[in-house]
Design a protein around this motif. Structure first.
Motif, short mmCIF file in Angstrom:
data_model
loop_
_atom_site.label_atom_id
_atom_site.label_comp_id
_atom_site.label_asym_id
_atom_site.label_seq_id
_atom_site.Cartn_x
_atom_site.Cartn_y
_atom_site.Cartn_z
N CYS A 29 -50.87 18.32 37.67
CA CYS A 29 -50.05 17.25 37.11
C CYS A 29 -50.69 15.91 37.43
N HIS A 72 -49.28 13.17 37.88
CA HIS A 72 -48.46 12.30 38.72
C HIS A 72 -48.12 12.90 40.07
N CYS A 73 -48.51 14.15 40.27
CA CYS A 73 -48.12 14.85 41.48
C CYS A 73 -49.33 15.56 42.06
N CYS A 112 -44.47 20.09 34.66
CA CYS A 112 -44.46 19.90 36.11
C CYS A 112 -43.03 20.08 36.61
N CYS A 152 -41.82 16.63 38.72
CA CYS A 152 -41.49 15.34 38.13
C CYS A 152 -41.07 15.45 36.67
ZN ZN Z 1 -45.58 15.98 38.23
#
Ligand code: ZN
Ligand code: ADP
Ligand code: ZN
Length: 732
Positions: free
Chosen positions: A443, A445-446, A461, A464
């Protein structure tokens, strides 16, 4: 003129002083409206006083006193104060966590009578076999009302057209509507189904004879009749006019349990409290508990805060279950709060489980709790299923499923029996991988990977919520050879469907059971043996009675054996015992097959022998040597923010403050501070996450320390960070 100290729903650890004119009556627990800043807010009166520390001219008047029926009892206020203090959570927010949403708003709330529907005499006389078959919904309503009286929400759950059909039934005179359930204080009917076994009787007697507070740990193997024992304990308390609180871990279990207890106590007023209720229902049920009308209150963790004026017994079923712990806001353990509440009320509390938590088991061993054991299955002929391991290193595997397991499933299909394939959800979601360059579907963002959802052709994901379409080719090298790795429920489903094209396969996971009605239909399908193979996660392990199920296959338990979370093995054992309990009936012995690379692991040997005691003893020795709970008490400080440096600086400062305190206090170094480390999920939704664990051998010392340390935490905290303190954390 008098002063009232008020709890408001704001993140500050104090109460707020306001004035009321002398002519006006206010008492503790009452709801009031006050001006706070520029807003009118709802508050709850926690104390009344004569003088205030705040200068007179700065104290505002209470805007309005709500003389409604929703005032909180002083017992509940004390309980909430205790929680605020123990979990170091702002007192106002603690109070507001406990209240149903409707009571958190500044509208005055009078007790509305919600209509209750029940069969009339002529309705009760109907034989459904003679009732017109085509009136499907009416038949369903009559059948439901024959079980117990219902409110409109319960009826509406039966069908989209239920409201109209109900009206028709009322019109025809088959159904009566009345204002509320009439209170049946004078005894109740009790379906005494069985003669208790000796062990059950001993357990029931022990609780019956308890003087005041006592905590019992009812350790009974699956099918030993714990529920039956609860029924008898409850019966006894209700005979004396008492109320009983029964906490269960899973919201999906409440309808079944509700139905079951209704059938055992016909005519008893039973309500449920959980987050699946509408705001109106929840308020209504809360009020029935508060007025003492409801004799049995069945609920998930939030029900531990219900008003129960005549509470005489608390039962916590499946006490080991980690869902009793709330993971955000007021991070309370409903089991632990239940024990405190029982103590406060001077009543017995029963913790029941086939696999008690090591905390509770340890407490029973040292005599803090009284251990009650049910060692035999209640029905003579039924026995526990055999447990066998399949060594995945020595067998042919088909995308995560072994040939021997497939063979066994095939035999079950031929015999018209059901198989359950159990997947341990944590860490087993399938991800997409490039066989050429090793790219994996991470991901953006993660720190985690995105999970493959085959049916929707998406990568999502789970941390998030970010999602994309499944790429045609590897985003890194352009190769088209992208393959799923790991097995999720959907993937297992497609493997099984390929092997058994005619089999009826049902996948049961959070996604497919989010809808209450869908889940009920699934259960009916399973019970009617319209399913050959069930694929499921934790949800399926709990308390369902599926008579045709004779095989349980456990696909991938191994990561829990070597997890960084020291409770992972404890949870796995509990889960496997529970899921094993689903297999087999008196006439059809069950079998459990566990696919593992470590068939000699002590956990599987203990499971094979159903030796909880041996397993627990071994675990406790390990915990003691390693200095883990229950031999220490822990608290976790967590922080997250966009800037990694800031997160770590905050935690390191907090750690320094802790170290200094520990030396300067009379504690003389009795606290232990571990290092500041990244969280198990070190980045989520573009936020860096880290944590600091501290521990002490003594609970009092820990509490004393936290109360001095915590105020300094707020000083260090900047606006950009999200921080929380978790007392007795369950997740690491
Ligand atoms: Zn994420
Ligand atoms: P547990 O909650 O421990 O898994 P249950 O209370 O559900 O066990 O009981 C398992 C089964 O045994 C149920 O079908 C129940 O009706 C039956 N049972 C319980 N107690 C007795 C008893 N004393 N005599 C006969 N059957 C019993
Ligand atoms: Zn690639």
């Amino acid at each position: 003129m008098s002063i009232v100290r008020i709890a408001l729903d704001v993140p500050l650890p104090t109460l707020f002083d306001y004035m009321v004119d002398s002519g006006i009556e206010v008492s503790k627990g009452q709801r009031v409206v006050v001006q706070f800043g520029s807003r009118q807010m709802l508050g709850v009166v926690m104390e009344t006083a004569v003088i205030s520390d705040v200068p007179h001219e700065r104290i505002k008047q209470v805007t309005q006193v709500l003389h409604d029926s929703a005032a909180l009892s002083s017992g509940l206020l004390d309980l909430l104060r205790f929680c605020s203090d123990y979990y170091l959570y702002p007192v106002g927010q603690t109070v507001f966590t406990a209240l149903p949403a409707r009571l958190r708003s500044i509208r005055p709330e009078t007790r509305k009578t919600m209509l209750i529907y029940r069969l009339s005499a002529s309705g009760a006389a109907i034989d459904l076999n003679d009732f017109p078959k085509r009136k499907v919904v009416q038949r369903r309503i009559l059948a439901k009302l024959a079980e117990h009286p219902c409110n409109i929400a319960q009826i509406m759950a039966l069908s989209a057209s239920a409201a109209a059909q109900l009206k028709s039934l009322v019109h025809q005179g088959y159904v009566d509507q009345c204002d509320a359930i009439p209170t049946s204080t004078a005894g109740h009917t009790f379906e005494n189904a069985h003669t208790l076994t000796g062990e059950q009787q001993q357990a029931v007697d022990a609780v019956e004879h308890a003087q005041g507070y006592e905590c019992f740990l009812l350790h009974g193997i699956t099918g030993s009749g714990k529920t039956e024992a609860y029924v008898h304990m409850m019966h006894h308390k209700m005979l004396n006019g008492g109320q009983v609180l029964l906490l269960v871990p899973e919201i999906n279990l409440t309808p079944q349990m509700e139905h079951y207890f209704h059938s055992r106590f016909p005519g008893v007023d039973l309500i449920s409290l959980h987050s699946g209720l509408s705001e109106g229902e929840r308020l209504h049920n809360w009020q029935l508990a508060q007025s003492g009308t409801a004799q049995i209150v069945l609920g998930t963790r939030l029900a531990v805060f219900a008003e129960l004026p005549r509470l005489e017994l608390i039962i916590v079923d499946e006490e080991h279950d980690s869902s009793f712990k709330q993971q955000d806001g007021l991070r309370y353990s409903a089991r632990d709060v239940a024990i405190f509440r029982a103590h406060q009320c001077g009543i017995p509390v029963v913790l029941g489980s086939a696999t008690p938590s090591l905390e509770s088991y340890h407490n029973a061993q040292i005599g803090r709790y009284q251990l009650l054991k049910l060692t035999e299955r209640a029905q003579d002929s039924s026995r526990l299923p055999d447990v066998r391991c399949i060594n995945i290193d020595q067998t042919v595997m088909h995308h995560g499923i072994s040939e021997s397991l497939l063979g066994e499933i095939g035999q079950r299909i031929a015999r018209h029996e059901q198989s359950l394939i159990f997947i341990n959800r944590r860490g087993y979601a399938p991800v997409l991988m490039c066989t050429d360059c090793g790219w994996i579907s991470g991901c953006q963002h993660c720190a985690g990977n995105m999970v493959l959802h085959l049916n929707e052709h998406r990568l999502r994901c789970h941390h998030c919520g970010y999602q994309i379409r499944v790429p045609q080719a590897c985003p890194s090298c352009g190769n088209a050879g992208l393959h799923p790795v790991g097995s999720g429920t959907q993937r297992v489903e497609s493997v099984l469907q390929e092997r058994f094209p005619d089999a009826r396969i049902l996948r049961v996971d959070r996604d497919s059971t989010r809808n209450k009605r869908a889940w009920r239909n699934m259960r009916e399908q399973i019970r009617a043996n319209e399913v050959d193979i069930l694929i499921g996660t934790q949800m399926l392990a709990k308390g369902h009675d599926f008579p045709a199920l004779t095989l349980v296959g456990v696909l991938n338990p191994d990561t829990a054996l070597y997890s960084s979370d020291f409770r992972a093995a404890e949870r796995l054992f509990a889960q496997l015992v529970q899921v094993a309990g689903r297999a087999g009936r008196a006439d059809k012995p069950g079998e459990v097959l566990v696919q593992t690379a470590f068939p000699e692991h002590p956990l599987f040997r203990a499971l094979h022998d159903y030796d909880f005691e041996g397993w627990a003893a071994m675990q406790l020795v390990e915990r003691q040597m390693a200095g883990f709970p229950p031999f220490v008490y822990q608290a976790m400080l967590r922080a997250e923010g966009k800037q990694e440096k800031e997160v770590f600086r905050y935690l390191n400062d907090a750690r320094m403050a802790a170290v200094n305190l520990n030396q300067s206090m009379e504690l003389q170094g009795s606290m232990e501070m571990l290092g500041v480390v990244p969280a198990a999920m070190p980045r989520r939704a573009n936020h860096f996450r880290a944590q600091l664990l501290i521990q002490a051998k003594n609970r009092k010392v820990m509490q004393q320390f936290l109360h001095v340390w915590q105020p300094s935490l707020n000083e260090h905290q900047t606006r950009k960070l999200r921080c929380s303190l978790d007392v007795d954390p369950m997740e690491y």
